[in-house]
Write a protein that holds these residues in place. Structure first.
Motif, PDB file in Angstrom:
ATOM      1  N   VAL A 157     -18.965 -36.733 -16.820  1.00 14.44           N
ATOM      2  CA  VAL A 157     -19.071 -35.870 -18.004  1.00 14.44           C
ATOM      3  C   VAL A 157     -19.572 -34.511 -17.548  1.00 14.44           C
ATOM      4  O   VAL A 157     -20.556 -34.417 -16.810  1.00 14.44           O
ATOM      5  CB  VAL A 157     -20.039 -36.463 -19.043  1.00 14.44           C
ATOM      6  CG1 VAL A 157     -20.179 -35.522 -20.250  1.00 14.44           C
ATOM      7  CG2 VAL A 157     -19.564 -37.838 -19.493  1.00 14.44           C
ATOM      8  N   THR A 158     -18.871 -33.459 -17.971  1.00 10.08           N
ATOM      9  CA  THR A 158     -19.274 -32.097 -17.613  1.00 10.08           C
ATOM     10  C   THR A 158     -19.809 -31.384 -18.849  1.00 10.08           C
ATOM     11  O   THR A 158     -19.256 -31.514 -19.943  1.00 10.08           O
ATOM     12  CB  THR A 158     -18.083 -31.307 -17.035  1.00 10.08           C
ATOM     13  OG1 THR A 158     -17.065 -31.137 -18.046  1.00 10.08           O
ATOM     14  CG2 THR A 158     -17.477 -32.041 -15.850  1.00 10.08           C
ATOM     15  N   LEU A 159     -20.882 -30.651 -18.669  1.00  7.97           N
ATOM     16  CA  LEU A 159     -21.408 -29.836 -19.753  1.00  7.97           C
ATOM     17  C   LEU A 159     -22.069 -28.598 -19.178  1.00  7.97           C
ATOM     18  O   LEU A 159     -22.456 -28.568 -18.007  1.00  7.97           O
ATOM     19  CB  LEU A 159     -22.378 -30.604 -20.636  1.00  7.97           C
ATOM     20  CG  LEU A 159     -23.734 -31.037 -20.084  1.00  7.97           C
ATOM     21  CD1 LEU A 159     -24.713 -31.233 -21.239  1.00  7.97           C
ATOM     22  CD2 LEU A 159     -23.620 -32.347 -19.320  1.00  7.97           C
ATOM     23  N   ASP A 160     -22.159 -27.575 -20.014  1.00  7.03           N
ATOM     24  CA  ASP A 160     -22.724 -26.305 -19.576  1.00  7.03           C
ATOM     25  C   ASP A 160     -24.239 -26.363 -19.536  1.00  7.03           C
ATOM     26  O   ASP A 160     -24.871 -27.186 -20.212  1.00  7.03           O
ATOM     27  CB  ASP A 160     -22.278 -25.177 -20.509  1.00  7.03           C
ATOM     28  CG  ASP A 160     -20.781 -24.904 -20.415  1.00  7.03           C
ATOM     29  OD1 ASP A 160     -20.145 -25.433 -19.484  1.00  7.03           O
ATOM     30  OD2 ASP A 160     -20.254 -24.169 -21.277  1.00  7.03           O
ATOM     31  N   ALA A 161     -24.814 -25.444 -18.767  1.00  3.41           N
ATOM     32  CA  ALA A 161     -26.267 -25.394 -18.611  1.00  3.41           C
ATOM     33  C   ALA A 161     -26.926 -24.396 -19.545  1.00  3.41           C
ATOM     34  O   ALA A 161     -28.134 -24.184 -19.461  1.00  3.41           O
ATOM     35  CB  ALA A 161     -26.614 -25.039 -17.161  1.00  3.41           C
ATOM     36  N   ASP A 162     -26.138 -23.775 -20.438  1.00  3.02           N
ATOM     37  CA  ASP A 162     -26.688 -22.703 -21.265  1.00  3.02           C
ATOM     38  C   ASP A 162     -27.154 -23.157 -22.639  1.00  3.02           C
ATOM     39  O   ASP A 162     -27.554 -22.345 -23.466  1.00  3.02           O
ATOM     40  CB  ASP A 162     -25.666 -21.572 -21.419  1.00  3.02           C
ATOM     41  CG  ASP A 162     -24.361 -22.041 -22.049  1.00  3.02           C
ATOM     42  OD1 ASP A 162     -24.328 -23.155 -22.589  1.00  3.02           O
ATOM     43  OD2 ASP A 162     -23.366 -21.283 -21.991  1.00  3.02           O
ATOM     44  N   GLY A 163     -27.097 -24.468 -22.907  1.00  7.61           N
ATOM     45  CA  GLY A 163     -27.613 -24.972 -24.173  1.00  7.61           C
ATOM     46  C   GLY A 163     -26.595 -25.119 -25.282  1.00  7.61           C
ATOM     47  O   GLY A 163     -26.939 -25.580 -26.377  1.00  7.61           O
ATOM     48  N   GLN A 164     -25.330 -24.758 -25.047  1.00  7.76           N
ATOM     49  CA  GLN A 164     -24.311 -24.893 -26.094  1.00  7.76           C
ATOM     50  C   GLN A 164     -23.974 -26.352 -26.388  1.00  7.76           C
ATOM     51  O   GLN A 164     -23.756 -26.731 -27.534  1.00  7.76           O
ATOM     52  CB  GLN A 164     -23.029 -24.172 -25.675  1.00  7.76           C
ATOM     53  CG  GLN A 164     -23.109 -22.663 -25.666  1.00  7.76           C
ATOM     54  CD  GLN A 164     -21.731 -22.052 -25.451  1.00  7.76           C
ATOM     55  OE1 GLN A 164     -20.969 -21.855 -26.382  1.00  7.76           O
ATOM     56  NE2 GLN A 164     -21.413 -21.762 -24.208  1.00  7.76           N
ATOM     57  N   HIS A 165     -23.898 -27.163 -25.344  1.00  6.58           N
ATOM     58  CA  HIS A 165     -23.459 -28.551 -25.493  1.00  6.58           C
ATOM     59  C   HIS A 165     -24.664 -29.461 -25.665  1.00  6.58           C
ATOM     60  O   HIS A 165     -25.620 -29.396 -24.895  1.00  6.58           O
ATOM     61  CB  HIS A 165     -22.648 -28.971 -24.263  1.00  6.58           C
ATOM     62  CG  HIS A 165     -21.482 -28.079 -23.995  1.00  6.58           C
ATOM     63  ND1 HIS A 165     -20.985 -27.838 -22.727  1.00  6.58           N
ATOM     64  CD2 HIS A 165     -20.710 -27.357 -24.846  1.00  6.58           C
ATOM     65  CE1 HIS A 165     -19.959 -27.007 -22.811  1.00  6.58           C
ATOM     66  NE2 HIS A 165     -19.783 -26.697 -24.081  1.00  6.58           N
ATOM     67  N   GLU A 166     -24.604 -30.319 -26.668  1.00  4.96           N
ATOM     68  CA  GLU A 166     -25.729 -31.179 -26.990  1.00  4.96           C
ATOM     69  C   GLU A 166     -25.638 -32.485 -26.201  1.00  4.96           C
ATOM     70  O   GLU A 166     -24.683 -33.248 -26.363  1.00  4.96           O
ATOM     71  CB  GLU A 166     -25.750 -31.480 -28.486  1.00  4.96           C
ATOM     72  CG  GLU A 166     -25.920 -30.238 -29.353  1.00  4.96           C
ATOM     73  CD  GLU A 166     -25.995 -30.587 -30.824  1.00  4.96           C
ATOM     74  OE1 GLU A 166     -26.056 -31.801 -31.146  1.00  4.96           O
ATOM     75  OE2 GLU A 166     -26.014 -29.664 -31.656  1.00  4.96           O
ATOM     76  N   PRO A 167     -26.618 -32.801 -25.372  1.00  3.98           N
ATOM     77  CA  PRO A 167     -26.612 -34.074 -24.650  1.00  3.98           C
ATOM     78  C   PRO A 167     -26.471 -35.285 -25.560  1.00  3.98           C
ATOM     79  O   PRO A 167     -25.924 -36.308 -25.155  1.00  3.98           O
ATOM     80  CB  PRO A 167     -27.957 -34.060 -23.921  1.00  3.98           C
ATOM     81  CG  PRO A 167     -28.258 -32.611 -23.710  1.00  3.98           C
ATOM     82  CD  PRO A 167     -27.759 -31.934 -24.958  1.00  3.98           C
ATOM     83  N   ALA A 168     -26.944 -35.184 -26.800  1.00  3.27           N
ATOM     84  CA  ALA A 168     -26.837 -36.299 -27.736  1.00  3.27           C
ATOM     85  C   ALA A 168     -25.390 -36.690 -28.001  1.00  3.27           C
ATOM     86  O   ALA A 168     -25.112 -37.825 -28.404  1.00  3.27           O
ATOM     87  CB  ALA A 168     -27.523 -35.938 -29.060  1.00  3.27           C
TER      88      ALA A 168
END
Length: 257
Positions: free
Chosen positions: A105-116
């Motif tokens: 799973v890829t997600l950005d580090a800037d806070g846009q994508h919610e880990p939940a």
């Protein structure tokens, strides 16, 4: 027919996905460049909520991103040269492939994508509904971004709403393809990656998720007219080359038949 649907109101913190897949089979990849203000909280939240291993690919940050990510519990992959978002992500995907992970799973580090919302992306892959699931939130797009998306949908025939979202889940087949040499020459993680997946008959669907405003920094693509123009030109040429190659391959297949 589009596989995207508008997000319905729901609990922003879905529970763990029930499957035979072990926690140790899933890897979270976070590319980061000067994200010291946000990366630590994201890593800690992923670890707390899901227990998955987190790898932060540090794209030559000049701040404390690397130290903060490591202190938060992430495995750090420091790059010796700045490769950009896609180069950093492919580094992570190659790490996933070489270490036998079945899902990334890829997600950005800037806070846009919610880990939940990671579970919302993982579930369709585990159910065999798709090779790749994109967390989509088209409402976040500016008018310029919406225009770019509409143009690329017309140019490529891709039936996706949120083309540039970096919040994605990849199964083992997709990891292997995108870690390959074929994907190395791509500059961005969006249209070129999607065309590569499409050309190899991998199924890509979108899952509606909420997203937060960017907490710091600006988009690497839409930060100035120069970068937008460069992005549009490069991606248009890539689209024309890939679409043309696919049509030529189809003609050869028809003639062989």
């Amino acid at each position: 027919m589009s596989s995207f649907r508008e997000p319905a109101p729901r609990d922003p913190a879905p529970g763990p996905v029930s499957s035979s897949l072990q926690t140790s089979d899933v890897l979270i990849l976070i590319p980061a460049h000067n994200e010291a203000a946000t990366v630590g909280a994201i890593v800690r939240e992923v670890r707390r909520r899901w227990g998955y291993r987190v790898v932060v690919i540090d794209d030559c940050s000049t701040d404390d991103t690397a130290e903060i990510a490591r202190a938060a519990g992430a495995t750090l992959l420091p790059l010796p040269l700045q490769l950009g978002a896609w180069g950093a992500l492919q580094t992570g995907l190659r790490y996933a492939e070489r270490n036998g992970y079945q899902l990334a799973v890829t997600l950005d580090a800037d806070g846009q994508h919610e880990p939940a919302q990671i579970g919302a992306l993982v579930a369709p892959v585990l159910a065999g509904q798709a090779n790749v699931v994109i967390g989509a939130f088209p409402a976040r797009a500016s008018p310029a971004r919406r225009l770019a998306w509409r143009y690329f949908r017309w140019l490529t025939g891709l039936d996706l709403e949120d083309i540039t979202s970096g919040f994605r889940a990849y199964d083992e087949r997709a990891i292997r393809l995108l870690a390959s040499r074929e994907a190395t020459l791509l500059d961005y993680q969006d249209v070129g990656v999607l065309l590569t997946l499409h050309r190899h008959d991998l199924r890509v669907i979108e899952e509606p998720v909420p997203m937060q405003p960017r907490l710091q920094g600006v988009s690497r693509v839409f930060k100035s007219w120069w970068t937008v123009g460069n992005y549009m030109l490069q991606t248009s040429l890539l689209c024309l080359a890939r679409v043309g190659h696919g049509r030529a391959r189809d003609r050869r297949t028809d003639s062989d038949a």
